[in-house]
Design a protein around this motif. Structure first.
Motif, short mmCIF file in Angstrom:
data_model
loop_
_atom_site.label_atom_id
_atom_site.label_comp_id
_atom_site.label_asym_id
_atom_site.label_seq_id
_atom_site.Cartn_x
_atom_site.Cartn_y
_atom_site.Cartn_z
N PHE A 36 -2.43 -3.39 6.11
CA PHE A 36 -3.57 -3.55 7.01
C PHE A 36 -3.16 -3.88 8.45
N ASP A 37 -1.87 -3.92 8.72
CA ASP A 37 -1.37 -4.29 10.04
C ASP A 37 -1.64 -3.14 11.03
N ARG A 38 -2.38 -3.44 12.08
CA ARG A 38 -2.76 -2.40 13.05
C ARG A 38 -1.56 -1.86 13.83
N ARG A 39 -0.44 -2.55 13.79
CA ARG A 39 0.75 -2.05 14.47
C ARG A 39 1.29 -0.79 13.82
N ILE A 40 0.87 -0.51 12.59
CA ILE A 40 1.32 0.71 11.91
C ILE A 40 1.03 1.95 12.75
N VAL A 41 -0.08 1.95 13.42
CA VAL A 41 -0.46 3.10 14.24
C VAL A 41 0.60 3.40 15.30
N ASP A 42 1.27 2.38 15.80
CA ASP A 42 2.28 2.54 16.85
C ASP A 42 3.70 2.32 16.32
N SER A 43 3.88 2.45 15.02
CA SER A 43 5.17 2.08 14.42
C SER A 43 6.34 2.91 14.94
#
Length: 221
Positions: A74-81
């Motif tokens: 659920f970590d939104r940083r995944i989008v910018d991983s």
């Protein structure tokens, strides 16, 4: 297939769009990171089957890298991983294989650091965010990551199973499932033990100090 809860159908809290292609991929990457126990410097990811065909459109690429960076589903940083990995100096390489795999949602991950430490795992996403790790450094296994798990790499010697089992009993830890694999007779072997209770650090230290034990890893759900 029987479902225990509605979350077995709709999947975990996650960054979308797909529980199989994003949440499952993130969990595969995070298990690899946990076993590697450090930030890698070089990452090679090979996609098979459906992953190979749709990994960009379904966000499997960013999800699996997010997991390798230790981001939860659920970590939104995944989008910018991918950008975050680049900023951290992690060299990420994607590969697509035409080879047939046992499951359509299969990924092979190779992690390396500058000191030469390496880890290679194969994981599959089986739906609803659930996964199975099917190979670790060439050892075949079935690891769900849904229970506390002890992984003991050791020389293939008599008495190793009883030694580790006795240590678990000493700390009143019940074995839920156990699996053994070895490269060949008398070579290295891998013991994979799922437990009903958390695995304390002092138990890990005790098993690590046993004769013929090469390494000990713990995977927590």
């Amino acid at each position: 297939m029987k479902y225990r809860t509605v979350f077995d159908i709709i999947g975990p809290v996650m960054i979308g769009p797909s529980s199989s292609h994003t949440a499952g991929a993130a969990r595969i990457g995070r298990v690899a990171r946990t076993l590697f126990a450090r930030q890698p410097d070089v990452v090679d990811i090979t996609f098979y089957g459906s992953f190979a065909q749709t990994h960009k459109g379904h966000g499997t690429d960013i999800a699996i890298v997010g997991g390798i960076l230790d981001f939860d589903t659920f970590d939104r940083r995944i989008v910018d991983s991918l950008a975050i990995a680049k900023d951290l100096g992690v060299d990420v390489n994607f590969h697509v294989s035409q080879d047939e795999a046992d499951h359509p949602n299969t990924a092979r991950i190779k992690l390396r650091d500058k000191e030469g430490f390496q880890l290679e795992v194969v994981g599959i996403s089986i739906g609803g965010g659930k996964i199975e790790m099917t190979e670790i450094n060439g050892f075949p296994l079935k690891l769900s990551g849904n229970a506390p798990t002890l992984l003991v790499l050791h020389e293939d010697r008599y008495g190793m199973i009883s030694g580790v089992s006795n240590a678990l009993a000493k700390y009143k830890i019940n074995i839920g499932a156990m699996e053994m694999a070895r490269r060949e007779k008398g070579s290295e072997a891998l013991m994979v033990i799922e437990t009903d209770q958390p695995i304390p650090e002092r138990l890990v230290e005790e098993i690590t100090s046993m004769p013929y034990v090469l390494s000990v890893s713990v995977l927590m759900p």
